[in-house]
Enzyme design. Structure first.
Site, mmCIF file in Angstrom:
data_model
loop_
_atom_site.group_PDB
_atom_site.id
_atom_site.type_symbol
_atom_site.label_atom_id
_atom_site.label_comp_id
_atom_site.label_asym_id
_atom_site.label_seq_id
_atom_site.Cartn_x
_atom_site.Cartn_y
_atom_site.Cartn_z
ATOM 1 C CB CYS A 120 -0.978 -0.029 1.176
ATOM 2 S SG CYS A 120 -2.358 1.139 0.986
ATOM 3 C CG HIS A 226 -3.482 -3.389 3.330
ATOM 4 N ND1 HIS A 226 -2.494 -2.993 4.213
ATOM 5 C CD2 HIS A 226 -3.969 -2.255 2.764
ATOM 6 C CE1 HIS A 226 -2.386 -1.668 4.179
ATOM 7 N NE2 HIS A 226 -3.264 -1.204 3.312
ATOM 8 C CD GLU A 228 -1.221 -5.997 5.646
ATOM 9 O OE1 GLU A 228 -1.775 -4.911 5.898
ATOM 10 O OE2 GLU A 228 -0.781 -6.286 4.511
#
Length: 251
Positions: A120, A226, A228
């Site tokens: 990001c 994202h 994660e």
């Protein structure tokens, strides 16, 4: 047993609350570290501790020399002055300390050929570091707010990946991932676009090796979503794999 790779993760320095305390703290979402641990690597949080000039560059070089991989994490908008732009009315939350520290980390990572993943804001900073620019408010160009619904809510983006890319090798041709960004990469010297959303926004990029580059096989990738925060951590798995291969080969 071989020593696990050390993966640095950039952080914020901000006011935070825990227990009875409300203090300035060095913080980052735990999901980054959890994803690194998932692939048998050790997360190392990299604080933007105060440093200036040569001290900052020396600190970044010393840190990177001890790492096997680097994640430049998501976060606030990058100062438009870094890429020669006037601030957009929607640009905010600028953190000069993070900008300076993470740019120094990227300098050192380039010098030392360290496997690097930008997520990001991290991908955006990689573009700026290379001399590129940003779309300061993506809804102005794509006509919707789906990439960042607002507040603490993540949207979902579908990304079509270049079949020849490093990401496609571990992710497949299409990925759906959590997203939370109102800015995006506009220009990206030295990087090839390897993923786009249906609205045309750049969602992934990879370093293009210059002729004679001794780090031609280096893993240097940015993703706008994202990983994660979702169930599919493939880009982080790929970073850890690259870090492990480099360590084993002595690079």
């Amino acid at each position: 047993m071989s020593t696990p790779p050390l993966i640095g993760i950039s952080t914020y320095r901000d006011e935070a609350s825990w227990g009875v305390w409300r203090q300035v703290a060095d913080i980052q979402f735990a999901q980054y570290a959890d994803a690194v641990v998932e692939f048998a690597a050790v997360p190392v949080l990299l604080t933007p501790a105060p440093a200036h000039g040569d001290d900052l560059e020396a600190a970044a070089a010393a840190v990177v020399a001890r790492l096997d991989g680097l994640i430049i994490a998501g976060g606030a908008d990058i100062d438009p002055e870094r890429y020669g732009a006037t601030p957009h009315p929607e640009t905010g939350g600028i953190r000069p300390d993070r900008d300076a520290w993470e740019l120094a980390l990227l300098d050192a990572a380039d010098t030392q050929g360290l496997p690097t993943l930008g997520i990001c804001r991290g991908m955006q900073l990689m573009a700026v570091h290379a001399g590129g620019t940003l779309e300061q408010h993506t809804p102005d160009t794509v006509g919707h707010t789906g990439h960042s619904p607002g507040g603490d809510v993540f949207g979902t983006t579908e990304v079509s990946l270049d079949r020849t890319s490093q990401l496609a090798a571990v992710q497949g041709d299409v990925v759906r991932g959590p997203c939370h960004h109102h800015q995006s990469v506009a220009t990206h010297p030295g990087f090839a676009v390897t993923g786009r959303a249906a609205d045309g926004s750049i969602e992934a990029m990879e370093r293009v090796a210059a002729e004679g580059d001794s780090n031609a096989r280096r893993f240097c990738v940015g993703v706008q979503w994202h990983p994660e925060m979702g169930p599919d951590h493939a880009p982080i798995a790929a970073l850890v794999h690259a870090a492990r291969v480099d360590r084993q080969s002595g690079r």
